[in-house]
Design a protein around this motif. Structure first.
Motif, PDB file in Angstrom:
ATOM      1  N   GLY A   1       0.818  -1.199   0.000  1.00 22.24           N
ATOM      2  CA  GLY A   1       0.000   0.000   0.000  1.00 22.24           C
ATOM      3  C   GLY A   1       0.849   1.245   0.000  1.00 22.24           C
ATOM      4  O   GLY A   1       2.054   1.214   0.277  1.00 22.24           O
TER       5      GLY A   1
ATOM      6  N   TYR B   1      -4.244   0.576  -1.727  1.00 24.05           N
ATOM      7  CA  TYR B   1      -3.741  -0.724  -1.284  1.00 24.05           C
ATOM      8  C   TYR B   1      -3.953  -1.778  -2.367  1.00 24.05           C
ATOM      9  O   TYR B   1      -4.819  -1.645  -3.235  1.00 24.05           O
ATOM     10  CB  TYR B   1      -4.483  -1.195  -0.037  1.00 24.05           C
ATOM     11  CG  TYR B   1      -4.331  -0.329   1.183  1.00 24.05           C
ATOM     12  CD1 TYR B   1      -3.230  -0.458   2.022  1.00 24.05           C
ATOM     13  CD2 TYR B   1      -5.314   0.606   1.514  1.00 24.05           C
ATOM     14  CE1 TYR B   1      -3.099   0.328   3.162  1.00 24.05           C
ATOM     15  CE2 TYR B   1      -5.198   1.388   2.657  1.00 24.05           C
ATOM     16  CZ  TYR B   1      -4.080   1.250   3.476  1.00 24.05           C
ATOM     17  OH  TYR B   1      -3.966   2.036   4.597  1.00 24.05           O
TER      18      TYR B   1
ATOM     19  N   THR C   1      -2.437  -2.228   9.444  1.00 28.69           N
ATOM     20  CA  THR C   1      -1.373  -1.563   8.689  1.00 28.69           C
ATOM     21  C   THR C   1       0.018  -1.968   9.177  1.00 28.69           C
ATOM     22  O   THR C   1       0.976  -1.951   8.403  1.00 28.69           O
ATOM     23  CB  THR C   1      -1.528  -0.034   8.758  1.00 28.69           C
ATOM     24  OG1 THR C   1      -1.573   0.381  10.137  1.00 28.69           O
ATOM     25  CG2 THR C   1      -2.815   0.399   8.075  1.00 28.69           C
TER      26      THR C   1
ATOM     27  N   LEU D   1       4.382  -0.834   3.513  1.00 28.89           N
ATOM     28  CA  LEU D   1       3.778   0.418   3.073  1.00 28.89           C
ATOM     29  C   LEU D   1       4.810   1.427   2.606  1.00 28.89           C
ATOM     30  O   LEU D   1       5.901   1.529   3.167  1.00 28.89           O
ATOM     31  CB  LEU D   1       2.954   1.033   4.216  1.00 28.89           C
ATOM     32  CG  LEU D   1       1.800   0.189   4.754  1.00 28.89           C
ATOM     33  CD1 LEU D   1       1.174   0.864   5.957  1.00 28.89           C
ATOM     34  CD2 LEU D   1       0.760  -0.049   3.659  1.00 28.89           C
TER      35      LEU D   1
END
Length: 306
Positions: A135, A152, A181, A186
Motif C-alpha cells: 500500500g 492498497y 497496517t 507500506l
C-alpha cells in the motif's frame, strides 16, 4: 496554515475501486453528522466521492443517504464496529486489484492525489523483480500515517484481515486500524493538504477558510457548481473569464453573466464538450471586441464602411 494549492484533476488510467468509511461516531464533533457537514457548499462525503469519481466501483460503508455521485452501500456488523469491520464490509463489494481506502472527512482530497497514490502503488520503488508495496498512504504535517488516505493491494488487505480474524475468534470488531497496517509493507508520501481531515469544529472552520483563500476560491466554486448540476466537464476557465471580461468592458457589465450563459447554451446545442465551449467562447469574444471597436473615436460609421 499550509497554503492550499489545488493540482490538476486527471484520473488514473488503470481500473481501481474505492472504499469510503463514513460511519464513525464523530465524538469530537459532539456526534454531528460529519459526512454531511458542508465545506465550500458541499457535504464532506461528496467532496471525497468527487476525488475518487474515476473508480470502477465506489463503496460507502455507512447508512445510505443521498450523494452527488453514484455509490454502492455496505454496513459493518454490528454497525459502529470500528474501521476494520467497516473495511472488511466494503472489501466484500469490490473486485479490482487495487483499492483506494478513504475516510469521509477529507475536504482537500482530489483526483490528482488519488492518481498519485495509485501510481506509486503500481510502480513503487522496488528493484526489478522485487515485490511491490502492499500500500501507499499519505502522512500528515507531523509525519503521522493516514491509513484512510491510501491505496492498497486488495489481496493484501484481505490476507491480513483474515489473519486478524483468526487471531481474534473470527471477528475484527473493535480492533484499531493500526493492527492491520502494521502487518503491511507500506510506502509513505507526505502531503499536508490532502491528508487534512476534519475531526473537530476548529478543523471544519479551518477548511472553510482555506477554500476561500485568494487563488483557490474560483476553482472550488466551479467544482461545487459542477457537482451540484451533475456536470462532468473540464473547460478552459480562463477563456470563459475572458468572455465575461470582454463583454463587461466592451458592452455593459450585465452582459458578462448573460454572455457566459449563452456560451454554455450554444456549446450544449453543439453537442457539448470542451471543444464546443472553446468555439462558442471564441465567437463571443470576437463579437465583444468588434462591438467595443465601434465605440472608439476613430471608428468608421456604418455608412463610411466601404
Amino acid at each position: 496554515m499550509t497554503a492550499y494549492e489545488r493540482p490538476g484533476t486527471p484520473g488514473p488510467a488503470a481500473p481501481y475501486d474505492a472504499v469510503v468509511l463514513a460511519g464513525g461516531a464523530a465524538r469530537r464533533l459532539g456526534g454531528a453528522d460529519k459526512p454531511g457537514l458542508r465545506v465550500g457548499g458541499r457535504p464532506l462525503l461528496d467532496r471525497v466521492l468527487a476525488a475518487c469519481a474515476t473508480a470502477t466501483t465506489t463503496v460507502v460503508v455507512a447508512a445510505p443517504r443521498e450523494t452527488a455521485h453514484p455509490v454502492e452501500w455496505a454496513r459493518e456488523e454490528p454497525p459502529g464496529g470500528g474501521p476494520l469491520a467497516a473495511l472488511d464490509a466494503g472489501l466484500r463489494h469490490i473486485s479490482a486489484e487495487h483499492v483506494v481506502v478513504l475516510s469521509a472527512d477529507l475536504p482537500f482530497l482530489d483526483q490528482a492525489t488519488v492518481r498519485r497514490l495509485l501510481d506509486a502503488l503500481r510502480t513503487g520503488d522496488a528493484p526489478q523483480g522485487a515485490a511491490r508495496p502492499d500500500g501507499v498512504l499519505l502522512t500528515d504535517p507531523d509525519g503521522r500515517d493516514q491509513p484512510l488516505v491510501a491505496a492498497y493491494r486488495a489481496d493484501a488487505l484481505r490476507r491480513e484481515l483474515a489473519a486478524l480474524a483468526v487471531a481474534h475468534g473470527g471477528v475484527v470488531t473493535g480492533l484499531p486500524l493500526r493492527r492491520l497496517t502494521a502487518a503491511l509493507d507500506l510506502t509513505r508520501i507526505s502531503d499536508p493538504v490532502a491528508s487534512f481531515d476534519c475531526d473537530t469544529w476548529d478543523d471544519i472552520a479551518s477548511a472553510r477558510a482555506r477554500i476561500r483563500e485568494h487563488g483557490n476560491v474560483l476553482d472550488e466554486w466551479i467544482s461545487a457548481v459542477k457537482d451540484e448540476l451533475g456536470i462532468d466537464l473540464d473547460v478552459d476557465t480562463g477563456a470563459l473569464l475572458d468572455v465575461a471580461r470582454d463583454a463587461a468592458h466592451g458592452v455593459a457589465r450585465p452582459a458578462a453573466p448573460l454572455t457566459t450563459f449563452l456560451v454554455g447554451y450554444a456549446a450544449a446545442q453543439a453537442g457539448g464538450g470542451p471543444e464546443a465551449v472553446a468555439e462558442a467562447s471564441r465567437k463571443a469574444v470576437a463579437l465583444a471586441l468588434r462591438w467595443a471597436a465601434e465605440n472608439t473615436p476613430d471608428a468608421k460609421s456604418a455608412s463610411d464602411a466601404g
